[in-house]
Structure formats: structure tokens, C-alpha cells
Design an enzyme around this catalytic site. Structure first.
Site, PDB file in Angstrom:
ATOM      1  CG  ASP A   9      -1.684   1.609   1.036  1.00  0.00           C
ATOM      2  OD1 ASP A   9      -2.777   1.512   0.099  1.00  0.00           O
ATOM      3  OD2 ASP A   9      -1.936   1.818   2.341  1.00  0.00           O
ATOM      4  CG  ASP A  11      -1.550   7.846   0.529  1.00  0.00           C
ATOM      5  OD1 ASP A  11      -0.429   8.415   0.156  1.00  0.00           O
ATOM      6  OD2 ASP A  11      -2.599   7.564  -0.908  1.00  0.00           O
TER       7      ASP A  11
END
Length: 260
Positions: A9, A11
Site C-alpha cells: 500500500d 499512503d
């Protein structure tokens, strides 16, 4: 497990982009537009339950009904268009923050990426963010050397349903030509964990200030960070006891999910 790929991932996982980049950029855009409200840390944590930046803006306007001043007519006429304009301005400030080097990689990210690449483990980026938002993160936070080892990118505009739906993870695995039995997801949020689990992936969660109070039941391992020399990791949930940092061997020995 047979570890053939790590799916990252972005953020909150690669870097604290939410607290150091996105939220300040939203507030800068609000001020530039003459809007009287600001998003503080507590409110922003609630807004992060929405799957993307435009969704957060739209949800905020509809749920919280802030004073929009002279913008009220534009919002009433076409909310989606107004949201797009605010988000475009926010994105400009976000890129500026990235370019200035204000958001460093979290501990252990560069180390694990290099170790994985050297060991022949493939790397992918899986994010709700659009490619336009992602590009400055890749360019200014990761840099060309780390970007060169990323084989696949799956970004939010490429699927019909963002996380917590599994679509992005399934897209990344399809592009890699791998199955969930070959991959591990690295996430920072309950939303991302739900997406990984729905795709059948074991997930390691690296918490941050915006997510540490979320529900991570179902994660194979929850840690304070991936860790590195001088910044060790702390295990918050999961088997294995203390470890100085998360390694490829750590990932190879994660429990395989019983159900998708």
C-alpha cells in the site's frame, strides 16, 4: 508460504503521507479558496474511512454541512465539479510538499524493498490513489533507484471499486501472474486489511498515528513499523515474539489465511 511477491500500500504504509502531506495540502487548498474550515487530525481520521480524496471531500460536505460562504452556489449547482476543483488544487500543494522532501519513507521500507529485489521477490504497489497522485510519491519519496524495482502498479482509477473491495489486489496479482498463496500485502489501515483479506492475502499491518486504534483482527502481523537498524520494530499483534525488524524470513513464516 512460498513468497514470490510483496504488495505495498502507499499512503500511511510507504510514508506518513496522510498526516504530513494530504491533510496539510487540503488545508492549504481550503485557505487558498477562502474557505473558513480546516481538517484537524481527529476529524481527518474519521474522513480516512472514505476510500479516496474526492470521496472524503464529498462526504465532508454532505455529512458535516460546513459554511461554504461564496462557494455555496457552486456546490449546489454541481457538487462533483466543485469537489474536482478543490481536489486539483489540493493535489498541486501535495506535489509541492513531495518535491520539497517533507515526507520521508517510513522505517524499513527501503531496506525491505532492496532485500526483496536482491532475493528475486517481486514488488508491486497497490493503492486507492490515482496515478496522478501517486507519481510524486514515487518520484520524490522513493526516488529512481527504488522505483526501478517496482514491477507492477495498481491504482484507484483502474478498478470499479477501491479498497476495502479486493479489486485492486486482484488486479495486481493478475498482472504479476501470481495467486494469493504467493504474495503478502503490507498495509496500514483497517480498510486496506479488509481488501487484502477479501483477496485471500496474508497481511502485515504497520500502524501509524491515524490508524493505530483501528480493528486489525485478521492481520497476520501488526507492527509499529517494518523497522531497521536504529529504528527497531515493535510487535503489537501476532506470533513470533520480539523482532528487531520485519524480514523476508518473517514474511515467509506468516500464517496463511484460512478463508478469503
Amino acid at each position: 508460504m512460498t513468497l514470490k511477491a510483496i504488495l505495498f500500500d502507499v499512503d500511511g504504509t510507504l510514508a506518513d503521507t496522510e498526516s504530513l502531506g494530504h491533510r496539510p495540502a487540503y488545508n492549504r487548498a481550503f485557505r487558498q479558496m477562502g474557505l473558513g474550515f480546516r481538517w484537524g487530525p481527529k476529524l481527518y481520521r474519521k474522513l480516512l474511512r472514505q476510500p479516496g480524496g474526492r470521496e472524503r471531500l464529498r462526504h465532508y460536505i454532505l455529512k458535516y454541512q460546513p459554511d461554504l460562504g461564496t462557494h455555496r452556489a457552486a456546490v449546489d449547482a454541481d457538487l462533483d465539479q466543485w469537489v474536482a476543483e478543490v481536489h486539483a488544487l489540493k493535489s498541486k500543494y501535495f506535489r509541492r510538499f513531495m518535491r520539497r522532501g517533507q515526507v520521508p519513507l517510513r522505517p524499513g521500507i527501503a531496506r525491505l524493498m532492496r532485500e526483496a529485489h536482491d532475493a528475486g521477490v517481486r514488488l508491486a504497489i497497490v493503492t486507492n490513489a490515482s496515478r496522478k497522485t501517486l507519481n510524486p510519491v514515487l518520484k520524490f519519496i522513493m526516488g529512481p533507484a527504488l522505483c526501478s524495482v517496482i514491477e507492477v502498479v495498481a491504482s484507484g482509477e483502474e478498478v470499479g471499486h477501491k479498497k476495502p473491495a479486493p479489486d485492486l489486489y486482484r488486479l495486481a496479482m493478475a498482472r504479476l501472474g501470481l495467486t494469493a498463496a504467493d504474495c503478502v500485502a503490507l498495509e496500514d489501515s483497517e480498510m486496506g486489511l479488509r481488501a487484502a483479506r477479501a483477496a485471500g492475502l496474508p497481511a502485515v499491518v504497520t500502524v501509524n498515528d491515524d490508524t493505530r486504534e483501528q480493528d486489525f483482527s485478521g492481520a497476520a502481523l501488526v507492527v509499529s513499523s517494518l523497522g531497521e537498524p536504529g529504528a527497531p520494530s515493535c510487535v503489537l499483534r501476532g506470533a513470533g515474539g520480539p523482532l528487531p525488524w520485519v524480514t523476508l524470513d518473517t514474511l515467509r513464516h506468516l500464517p496463511v489465511p484460512v478463508t478469503a
